[in-house]
Write a protein that holds these residues in place. Structure first.
Motif, mmCIF file in Angstrom:
data_model
loop_
_atom_site.group_PDB
_atom_site.id
_atom_site.type_symbol
_atom_site.label_atom_id
_atom_site.label_comp_id
_atom_site.label_asym_id
_atom_site.label_seq_id
_atom_site.Cartn_x
_atom_site.Cartn_y
_atom_site.Cartn_z
ATOM 1 N N THR A 169 0.598 -1.256 0.053
ATOM 2 C CA THR A 169 0.249 0.116 0.022
ATOM 3 C C THR A 169 0.730 1.357 -0.093
ATOM 4 O OG1 THR A 169 -0.079 -0.100 2.571
ATOM 5 C CG2 THR A 169 -1.891 -1.157 0.917
ATOM 6 N N VAL A 170 1.764 1.375 0.710
ATOM 7 C CA VAL A 170 2.580 2.620 1.012
ATOM 8 C C VAL A 170 3.633 2.824 -0.093
ATOM 9 C CG1 VAL A 170 4.033 3.945 2.571
ATOM 10 C CG2 VAL A 170 2.135 2.745 3.602
ATOM 11 N N ASP A 171 4.743 1.813 0.003
ATOM 12 C CA ASP A 171 5.726 2.094 -0.689
ATOM 13 C C ASP A 171 6.377 0.570 -1.183
ATOM 14 O OD1 ASP A 171 7.629 2.847 -2.180
ATOM 15 O OD2 ASP A 171 8.960 3.770 -0.467
ATOM 16 N N PRO A 172 6.419 0.193 -2.447
ATOM 17 C CA PRO A 172 6.959 -1.046 -2.915
ATOM 18 C C PRO A 172 8.335 -1.360 -2.479
ATOM 19 C CG PRO A 172 5.982 0.254 -4.627
ATOM 20 C CD PRO A 172 6.015 0.843 -3.866
ATOM 21 N N LEU A 173 9.096 -0.331 -1.917
ATOM 22 C CA LEU A 173 10.430 -0.473 -1.536
ATOM 23 C C LEU A 173 10.243 -0.877 -0.013
ATOM 24 C CD1 LEU A 173 12.000 2.862 -2.792
ATOM 25 C CD2 LEU A 173 12.187 0.325 -3.831
ATOM 26 N N TRP A 174 9.267 -1.038 0.833
ATOM 27 C CA TRP A 174 9.174 -1.852 2.098
ATOM 28 C C TRP A 174 9.118 -3.329 1.848
ATOM 29 C CZ3 TRP A 174 8.557 -0.275 6.926
ATOM 30 C CH2 TRP A 174 8.450 1.034 7.204
ATOM 31 N N GLY A 175 9.531 -3.943 0.740
ATOM 32 C CA GLY A 175 9.356 -5.251 0.617
ATOM 33 C C GLY A 175 10.939 -5.788 0.978
ATOM 34 N N TRP A 176 11.818 -4.964 1.082
ATOM 35 C CA TRP A 176 13.233 -5.398 1.333
ATOM 36 C C TRP A 176 13.147 -5.622 3.090
ATOM 37 C CZ3 TRP A 176 15.936 -3.148 5.445
ATOM 38 C CH2 TRP A 176 15.593 -1.835 5.603
ATOM 39 N N MET A 177 12.187 -5.137 3.869
ATOM 40 C CA MET A 177 12.085 -5.287 5.210
ATOM 41 C C MET A 177 11.604 -6.763 5.466
ATOM 42 S SD MET A 177 12.753 -2.879 7.280
ATOM 43 C CE MET A 177 12.061 -3.083 8.607
ATOM 44 N N LEU A 178 10.907 -7.414 4.710
ATOM 45 C CA LEU A 178 10.886 -8.921 4.788
ATOM 46 C C LEU A 178 11.937 -9.911 5.080
ATOM 47 C CD1 LEU A 178 8.168 -9.525 1.957
ATOM 48 C CD2 LEU A 178 7.761 -9.556 4.183
ATOM 49 N N PHE A 179 13.072 -9.152 4.665
ATOM 50 C CA PHE A 179 14.384 -10.151 4.945
ATOM 51 C C PHE A 179 14.596 -10.029 6.510
ATOM 52 C CE2 PHE A 179 14.973 -9.498 0.324
ATOM 53 C CZ PHE A 179 15.345 -10.867 0.093
ATOM 54 N N VAL A 180 14.067 -8.902 7.198
ATOM 55 C CA VAL A 180 14.278 -8.451 8.599
ATOM 56 C C VAL A 180 13.084 -9.428 9.251
ATOM 57 C CG1 VAL A 180 14.461 -6.909 10.323
ATOM 58 C CG2 VAL A 180 15.336 -6.409 8.408
ATOM 59 N N ALA A 181 11.859 -9.167 8.596
ATOM 60 C CA ALA A 181 10.541 -9.580 9.378
ATOM 61 C C ALA A 181 10.634 -11.194 9.351
ATOM 62 C CB ALA A 181 9.457 -9.174 8.522
ATOM 63 N N PHE A 182 11.015 -11.860 8.222
ATOM 64 C CA PHE A 182 11.220 -13.360 8.152
ATOM 65 C C PHE A 182 11.819 -14.200 9.195
ATOM 66 C CE2 PHE A 182 9.216 -13.577 3.734
ATOM 67 C CZ PHE A 182 8.030 -14.115 4.205
ATOM 68 N N PRO A 183 13.129 -13.643 9.395
ATOM 69 C CA PRO A 183 14.027 -14.102 10.481
ATOM 70 C C PRO A 183 13.268 -14.085 11.932
ATOM 71 C CG PRO A 183 15.559 -13.283 8.899
ATOM 72 C CD PRO A 183 13.964 -12.901 8.646
ATOM 73 N N PHE A 184 12.750 -12.844 12.139
ATOM 74 C CA PHE A 184 12.252 -12.319 13.362
ATOM 75 C C PHE A 184 10.873 -13.336 13.696
ATOM 76 C CE2 PHE A 184 8.759 -10.198 15.425
ATOM 77 C CZ PHE A 184 9.460 -9.932 16.926
ATOM 78 N N SER A 185 10.107 -13.526 12.399
ATOM 79 C CA SER A 185 9.070 -14.614 12.355
ATOM 80 C C SER A 185 9.248 -15.813 12.823
ATOM 81 C CB SER A 185 8.249 -14.440 11.226
ATOM 82 O OG SER A 185 7.355 -15.477 11.308
ATOM 83 N N ILE A 186 10.471 -16.362 12.255
ATOM 84 C CA ILE A 186 10.929 -17.572 12.498
ATOM 85 C C ILE A 186 11.410 -18.160 13.913
ATOM 86 C CG2 ILE A 186 12.653 -19.484 11.987
ATOM 87 C CD1 ILE A 186 12.585 -18.181 9.072
ATOM 88 N N ALA A 187 12.222 -17.066 14.417
ATOM 89 C CA ALA A 187 12.632 -17.027 15.883
ATOM 90 C C ALA A 187 11.601 -16.998 16.733
ATOM 91 C CB ALA A 187 13.395 -15.978 16.016
ATOM 92 N N VAL A 188 10.586 -16.011 16.594
ATOM 93 C CA VAL A 188 9.436 -15.926 17.595
ATOM 94 C C VAL A 188 8.489 -17.150 17.645
ATOM 95 C CG1 VAL A 188 7.439 -14.424 18.000
ATOM 96 C CG2 VAL A 188 9.614 -13.379 17.656
ATOM 97 N N GLY A 189 8.494 -17.650 16.338
ATOM 98 C CA GLY A 189 7.540 -18.768 15.942
ATOM 99 C C GLY A 189 8.244 -19.950 16.954
ATOM 100 N N ALA A 190 9.492 -20.252 16.855
ATOM 101 C CA ALA A 190 10.362 -21.239 17.531
ATOM 102 C C ALA A 190 9.871 -21.190 19.074
ATOM 103 C CB ALA A 190 11.685 -21.381 17.234
ATOM 104 N N ILE A 191 10.221 -19.905 19.367
ATOM 105 C CA ILE A 191 9.868 -19.510 20.814
ATOM 106 C C ILE A 191 8.373 -19.961 21.215
ATOM 107 C CG2 ILE A 191 9.746 -17.993 22.679
ATOM 108 C CD1 ILE A 191 12.332 -16.392 21.202
#
Length: 106
Positions: free
Chosen positions: A39-61
């Protein structure tokens, strides 16, 4: 005379609720980045490389806390619903996030 039974212990339920909340934090992070990217800016897509490892770590916990909740619910002879929900959310995040980062879904 018979005495009334004591109150049932619900420790497994609270472990499961806490684990579900923790596992949901990873889903919300990826969802927020995806919404911002679309919605805001397509350049926000690179943040998925930060969000996915965070999601994996939090999911494991969350998954580990869900396992603890299942064992505690078994010991208390209580309900298994919340710990199982946490297990599914947590390990689902780990498997899907790992698969995406390793290129299994591309």
């Amino acid at each position: 005379m018979t005495s009334e039974p004591g109150p049932r212990r619900r420790r497994g339920r609270w472990w499961g609720i806490a684990a579900t909340i923790i596992a949901s934090a990873g889903i919300l992070a990826v969802g927020a980045v995806a919404v911002l990217g679309y919605t805001v800016d397509p350049l926000w897509g690179w943040m998925l490389f930060v969000a996915f490892p965070f999601s994996i770590a939090v999911g494991a916990i969350g998954g580990v806390l869900g396992v603890v909740g299942v064992f505690v619910a078994r010991a208390d002879r209580g309900g298994y619903a919340w710990p199982v929900v946490a297990l599914v959310l947590g390990w689902g995040q780990v498997l899907l996030g790992n698969g995406f980062l390793n290129g299994w879904f591309i």
